[in-house]
Structure formats: C-alpha cells, structure tokens
Design a protein around this motif. Sequence first.
Motif, mmCIF file in Angstrom:
data_model
loop_
_atom_site.group_PDB
_atom_site.id
_atom_site.type_symbol
_atom_site.label_atom_id
_atom_site.label_comp_id
_atom_site.label_asym_id
_atom_site.label_seq_id
_atom_site.Cartn_x
_atom_site.Cartn_y
_atom_site.Cartn_z
ATOM 1 N N THR A 169 0.843 -1.197 0.000
ATOM 2 C CA THR A 169 0.000 0.000 0.000
ATOM 3 C C THR A 169 0.877 1.245 0.000
ATOM 4 N N VAL A 201 0.583 5.678 -0.087
ATOM 5 C CA VAL A 201 -0.283 6.853 0.025
ATOM 6 C C VAL A 201 0.586 8.101 -0.035
ATOM 7 N N ARG A 240 -4.406 16.613 -6.796
ATOM 8 C CA ARG A 240 -4.791 15.221 -7.027
ATOM 9 C C ARG A 240 -3.894 14.588 -8.088
ATOM 10 N N ASP A 261 -1.304 11.583 -7.355
ATOM 11 C CA ASP A 261 -1.402 10.315 -8.080
ATOM 12 C C ASP A 261 -0.057 9.944 -8.708
ATOM 13 N N THR A 282 -1.510 17.737 9.218
ATOM 14 C CA THR A 282 -2.208 16.445 9.288
ATOM 15 C C THR A 282 -2.410 15.951 10.713
ATOM 16 N N ALA A 287 -5.780 5.206 5.489
ATOM 17 C CA ALA A 287 -5.934 5.053 4.043
ATOM 18 C C ALA A 287 -5.942 6.426 3.380
ATOM 19 N N GLN A 288 -5.791 6.447 2.048
ATOM 20 C CA GLN A 288 -5.705 7.724 1.346
ATOM 21 C C GLN A 288 -6.933 8.600 1.561
ATOM 22 N N ASP A 289 -8.131 8.025 1.522
ATOM 23 C CA ASP A 289 -9.326 8.856 1.688
ATOM 24 C C ASP A 289 -9.409 9.420 3.107
ATOM 25 N N GLU A 290 -8.918 8.676 4.093
ATOM 26 C CA GLU A 290 -8.904 9.183 5.467
ATOM 27 C C GLU A 290 -7.918 10.339 5.608
ATOM 28 N N GLU A 325 -7.008 12.414 3.244
ATOM 29 C CA GLU A 325 -7.501 13.589 2.526
ATOM 30 C C GLU A 325 -8.574 14.340 3.301
ATOM 31 N N MET A 326 -9.197 13.680 4.253
ATOM 32 C CA MET A 326 -10.229 14.342 5.056
ATOM 33 C C MET A 326 -9.639 15.131 6.224
#
Length: 669
Positions: free
Chosen positions: A223, A225, A256, A260, A312, A332-335, A337-338
């Motif tokens: 994984t 990130v 983004r 990526d 962060t 995780a990546q979505d966590e 980014e929030m």
Amino acid sequence: MTHRIRKLLIANRGEIACRVMATCERLGIKTVAVYSDADRDALHVAMADEAVHIGPAPARESYLVAEKIIDACKRTGADAVHPGYGFLSENPAFAEACQKAGIIFVGPSAQSMRAMALKGAAKALMEDAGVPVVPGYHGDDQSLETLVAEAELIGFPVLIKAVAGGGGKGMRKVYSLEELPSAIEGARREGENSFGDGTLLIEKLIEKPRHIEMQVFGDVNGTAVHLFERDCSLQRRHQKVIEEAPAPGMSAEMRRAMGDAAVKAAEAIGYVGAGTVEFIVDVANGIDGAPFYFMEMNTRLQVEHPVTEAITGQDLVEWQIMVAEGKDLPLAQDEIEMMADGHAVEVRLYAEDPYGGFLPATGKIGLFDPFANVGAGQRIDAGVRAGDAVSIHYDPMIAKLIAWGEDRESAINALIDLVENTPVSGLTTNRDFLISALKDKDFRAGDVHTGFIEAHKNTLLTKPAVSAHDYALASAAILAARHTRIEGTDPWAMADNFRLNLAHSEKLWFENEDGEVITATVAACNSTVTITVADATVDARIIDFDGDTLTLEVDGLRSRLFAEVDEAKVTLVTPERTMVIKRHARDGGLDDEVEGPGTITAPMPGKILDVKVTDGETVEKGQPLLIMEAMKMEQTITAPKAGTVSGLALTPGQQVTGGAVLLTIQDKE
C-alpha cells in the motif's frame, strides 16, 4: 510478521537525532546515540538513554562508517537503526548491512534506494511508470562531445546535474555554448568529490520553476499513500530555506494529479517507509494548470517534514517506526484527505552570512534558548544549546522553526513572531534574512519560485547600516552591563551614575565596518541617560537588565531587546535585527588592516580543490583563481581587481585554515 522495536539507535546527530528521540520517548522505546569527538557534549548525546563514541570529528571517520554503527548496535543491544537524513540515510549498502546483522533499518529497502539513487536511471524508470519527466539527456555516453551535442539538441538554457547529487552539489545552470565546457568540468568534479560519481545528466532549464514535493509512505503489504505536498521553492544555493504546506495557489485538481503521480512513483519501486517525490513546476504562466515534472525521489525523511505533521496532526517518525515493525499504514488515502487542516510554514535557522554569499559560519553559540517563547501552534526543532559550537565538520543548521495557522497569512504571522522571539548570538546567522523574507510582500502574496532570493536581492541581501540610534542603544547596554557587574551593597561601590547635583558625562567609542571611529557622548544621572551620536540625541531610561534582556524606555517608548556586552563588542538583538557593534579603545590606535589591497584569505577552513592560475600570472578582475571546499560547499574565489598573482604556493588537496593568506594580487605596473 511484525517485530516490536524496543531499542532504537539513531545513526545521526543534531536536530534530527533529537527529533527522533522525542517520538521514541513518547512510544516507550529506548534510544542510543552515536557521537564523534566533536559531539561528545552534544544535546543528542545528553537526551539518549545510552551513547556510543564512534570516532574522530570528520564524518567520513565516524558517522559515515557503517561498521562502527553496526558495532554500536551490537554493543548496546539496539534492535533497530533510524538513519535520520544525510550521512548513511540513503546508502543501500548500509541498509543491507543492517539486515544481514539482524537489525531493523527504519527506512526503505536497498533495492528502492538504488532505483532512485542515480537521477538518470530514476528518470527512465519514472517514464516507464507514466510519471512526467523534464526533457533531457541521461545516457551512458559521458564524453564532452556527446554532452555538448545533447545540450544543443535540448536548447539553451540547460541544467547540468551530477546523477548522484543532492543539495545543489554538482549542479550548474548554463545559458550559452561558451559556458558549457567549464560547467561540465565543475559539475563533474563536484560530483566526484561529494558523491564519488562524476556522471552527469542534462535537462531543459525551467526558467521560473517552483519546487513542490509530495510526502509519500508505503508499507510491506504494497500500500502506498501521499500526505499532501510541500512547497520548497524559496532556496539559496539550490538548498531549501523556507518550506510550507499546502503549496500556495495549488488547485485541488493539480494536487490530485501530482499526488497520483507520486504514488505511482512509490509503487513502481515497491517503496516501504517515508519518502519524498520531488517535482519541478513551470510557473512561467502561473501555477493554475502549470505542467509539472518528476525531478527526483528522496528515499528518507525530509528536513521539512514538520509542516506536513502540522497540517495532518500525524507523527511521521511514528509512522516510520510502525512500517519498519511490519505494520500496516495507520490511515488510508481517503482518510488522509479528510484530515488536512490549516497551513504551516518552516524556516531553517543557519549559521551563515546571507550578506556574504550565504557562506557558512562557525563559532560558539552565545545567547540561544529555543524553547523559551514557543506558543500555541509554534514549534522549534533544535539540536544545539547555548554554549555549543558550530564546527566546520557538519551542516551549519542551528534549528528549524515551524508555525501553524488556520490560513497562510496567520501561519506566516505566527512564524514571524516565533523568529523574532528567538534571538541568537555568538556567531553569524541568517535570522534577520529570514524575517525579511517572511515579511516580503511578494512572498506573502504567494509569488514564490526558486529564483525568488536572486530576484529580491536588493531588499533581502543588503545588510542594514548601523545607525546613530543603534550606537546609542549599544551605549545604554554598556552602562547597564557596568551597573549589573557591581556586587555588594556598599553605596560608594555602586555604579548607578549617582552624582551630587551634577550629571555624569563620559565618552564611549565604537568602530564601524569601515574602521572609522564613532563617538558617543553619554550624560547620565541615576537611571536616565542622554546619549549623543553625531547629530542624533537619544534620551533613555534603563528599566532593567538581567544579563540577557535589556528593558529601556527610549524617548518615552518602552522596549525590550537582548544584549551581550564584552570588552570587544556589543551584541544587540531586536525583534527585527541582530547587530554586532565593535568597541574601540580610544587611547590606542585603530587596528591595522590584516589584509593589504589585493590580499586574498580563506573565508573559512577548507580544502583547495583546484588552482586556476600560476604565480606571476596576470589576471583580470573577477577571474577565477581558486576553487575550495568548506563545510560541504564548493566556493570559487575570484580576483578582486586586475593585477599580477603573487605568493601563490597552493596545490589541489591542500587544507587551509580560516583567514590564511592564499595569494596576493599586485597592482599592474
């Protein structure tokens, strides 16, 4: 399979060693320091649970000797090594040696390091992975003819880079064909001297670039990130000075896309641990939609990681330890980014002279208390204390100062406040320059790029003159220091300026940078003094002086400044400025000039790399004479005027002391 780290050896020194130890203390992990002769009494040694001496001061005989680090682990029972940054942090052979000895290396695999170690090979790998790269040549044919031909194909201006380089070493900007051969020679020599590899690559020079990097992390399960970007565009000598997160003006779409690309780069080499993918962004037409290109990957933790931590709320050293123990990434990546919140800015406080070409400085630190005035949202990472010495052997960074705010403006304001309230004395620093840069209107507007300092040199790199008012403040500091040095309560021994009916008058003398005598006339009665310098008169009342902090009321305005007084000089540190004002003994003559006209001395201790002229040769003003290396930086010494070289007896490889006479330029007859 996971393995809990119980004792961690930090194979580094200074600020990063102290930084890693702070996280280990919180996690309950014992720490081991290593130290050279020069660092026997260093802060990181005092902070560690155990410490091991590993050799003489030169890093090549101590911190860079992998066998000594491995032996220190065995002697102390350390089951893991954190390499910090610099030294052995990106050395694949060291990572392999740790693994062979059964020691956990808190960093990426040797294979990942090798994949990114050479810039040319790394660019080819990134092209294959679909990551955009700068147009250029990174082939095996290193002949001068091929490099010249490739540069002409790319089109000037170009950038010459040592493939194993870093920190601006082995790098040259070239704007014409005529400059190219000497630039290739210098970059190759610097690459060989600094990294043992003179292989070069050539890139198209981006004229108005921004340096933006993405923090990436990978774990053993594949994984990867990113934890957003950092803008590191404000640089001197290709080395970072101010870093911030997020990058000013970057859109969500661009963030983004760059994120990526960074994750693709990490995945392409099976990356494990903390790394930074660095991009160069062409902002000639603004940052909105600007093209960005892969520049390099740093396979380690970066100096500027605190700004990422600030936005962060994550401890990246803790993440490194978790991944090294074989655990999954905690988010995780979505966590991730929030959770981005606010803005953070960092400056690097160096012992160096911004007004003298950013030459590194050495000496003993006098006044310095990095944690005395740290407020909410502010942070200082330091590896030195008052009384410690900054030597020629290591990087001259004193500390990193970081501030967080809800937005960029409030973060900058908080950082200005922190820098202004962190005085340093005893040696030359870039503190005043940092304050000027942070206050610059273009920087505050987010108009940053790698040529920012050069474009603003008239305001940022012009040393402010010492004014009559400044000499008056120095006079007040001398009087205050004289009073505090009197011990006992005998009224006849007090130096408090008491006189029956009459004010006490005396003269004090200073010397300006041109060697001219400046006279201050002081009329004092009790704690009130009237000081006259030239045509300026200052009325001051000394409120308090505790040995460091001088509180004055000047012309009705009360202020506080830091002051140090000795027989030779007065050091004054105000929120905006640091002044070292030389005192003059009026009953003696002015000091004779150490150097006659045309005498060239070594700016600091170092090694002669190349001698460009011969004794008796006629030279023109500005002509290169010598190339020397000092404090990991290469300096070209040029002729201050036209004339004939005299007294030259230097050879490449020769060590010289600071202030040593190298040669003299005699006037043409």
